[in-house]
Design a protein around this motif. Structure first.
Motif, PDB file in Angstrom:
ATOM      1  N   ILE A 120       5.363  -7.316  -5.082  1.00 59.25           N
ATOM      2  CA  ILE A 120       5.135  -7.583  -3.658  1.00 59.25           C
ATOM      3  C   ILE A 120       4.015  -8.611  -3.500  1.00 59.25           C
ATOM      4  O   ILE A 120       4.145  -9.575  -2.739  1.00 59.25           O
ATOM      5  N   ALA A 121       2.923  -8.423  -4.228  1.00 60.09           N
ATOM      6  CA  ALA A 121       1.804  -9.367  -4.150  1.00 60.09           C
ATOM      7  C   ALA A 121       2.216 -10.748  -4.678  1.00 60.09           C
ATOM      8  O   ALA A 121       1.825 -11.776  -4.112  1.00 60.09           O
ATOM      9  N   PHE A 148       0.810  -1.217   0.000  1.00 62.37           N
ATOM     10  CA  PHE A 148       0.000   0.000   0.000  1.00 62.37           C
ATOM     11  C   PHE A 148       0.846   1.271   0.000  1.00 62.37           C
ATOM     12  O   PHE A 148       0.385   2.320  -0.434  1.00 62.37           O
ATOM     13  N   ALA A 149       2.077   1.180   0.453  1.00 62.54           N
ATOM     14  CA  ALA A 149       2.964   2.349   0.445  1.00 62.54           C
ATOM     15  C   ALA A 149       3.581   2.580  -0.936  1.00 62.54           C
ATOM     16  O   ALA A 149       3.974   3.699  -1.265  1.00 62.54           O
ATOM     17  N   LYS A 151      -4.160  -9.607  -3.570  1.00 66.86           N
ATOM     18  CA  LYS A 151      -4.497  -8.185  -3.512  1.00 66.86           C
ATOM     19  C   LYS A 151      -5.771  -7.969  -2.697  1.00 66.86           C
ATOM     20  O   LYS A 151      -5.877  -7.013  -1.923  1.00 66.86           O
ATOM     21  N   GLU A 152      -6.729  -8.866  -2.867  1.00 68.15           N
ATOM     22  CA  GLU A 152      -7.976  -8.777  -2.103  1.00 68.15           C
ATOM     23  C   GLU A 152      -7.716  -9.034  -0.612  1.00 68.15           C
ATOM     24  O   GLU A 152      -8.277  -8.349   0.242  1.00 68.15           O
ATOM     25  N   MET A 153      -6.855 -10.008  -0.311  1.00 65.96           N
ATOM     26  CA  MET A 153      -6.491 -10.266   1.088  1.00 65.96           C
ATOM     27  C   MET A 153      -5.840  -9.041   1.716  1.00 65.96           C
ATOM     28  O   MET A 153      -6.164  -8.671   2.849  1.00 65.96           O
ATOM     29  N   PHE A 154      -4.910  -8.438   0.992  1.00 70.99           N
ATOM     30  CA  PHE A 154      -4.256  -7.228   1.490  1.00 70.99           C
ATOM     31  C   PHE A 154      -5.307  -6.167   1.840  1.00 70.99           C
ATOM     32  O   PHE A 154      -5.280  -5.571   2.915  1.00 70.99           O
ATOM     33  N   ALA A 155      -6.245  -5.938   0.930  1.00 72.10           N
ATOM     34  CA  ALA A 155      -7.270  -4.912   1.143  1.00 72.10           C
ATOM     35  C   ALA A 155      -8.176  -5.264   2.322  1.00 72.10           C
ATOM     36  O   ALA A 155      -8.513  -4.402   3.138  1.00 72.10           O
ATOM     37  N   GLN A 156      -8.561  -6.534   2.429  1.00 73.77           N
ATOM     38  CA  GLN A 156      -9.450  -6.942   3.516  1.00 73.77           C
ATOM     39  C   GLN A 156      -8.771  -6.813   4.871  1.00 73.77           C
ATOM     40  O   GLN A 156      -9.397  -6.373   5.836  1.00 73.77           O
TER      41      GLN A 156
END
Length: 86
Positions: free
Chosen positions: A38-39, A27-28, A63-68
């Motif tokens: 990274i993903a 996210f940075a 990517k969805e896991m990161f967001a959740q």
């Protein structure tokens, strides 16, 4: 986004910690290619821990896991820096 309906992966603490470090780095990062790198790193790691009966994770799943996780924590960045290995 709809929640991922997979059985939780049982990860060693060091792998889970690295997931969090990579999530904040994701996210940075402003460069889309570096975000994908990274993903992808987490994609390979988490696919190593899935059971043989489970379908392989996809980049979009990571990517969805990161967001959740970020949304669940309700934070934009970590409050403390993760410890570095010695």
């Amino acid at each position: 986004m709809s929640p991922i309906s997979r059985k939780p992966i049982d990860l060693p603490p060091s792998v889970a910690q690295r997931f969090m470090v990579d999530m904040w780095a994701y996210f940075a990062e402003t460069d889309p290619l570096k975000r994908d790198e990274i993903a992808a790193r987490q994609l390979h790691v988490l696919n190593d821990y899935r059971s043989q009966r489970e379908p392989r994770l996809r980049l979009s799943d990571i990517k969805e896991m990161f967001a959740q996780v970020r949304d669940h924590l309700g934070e934009d960045r970590p409050k403390t820096s993760p410890r570095k290995r010695r």
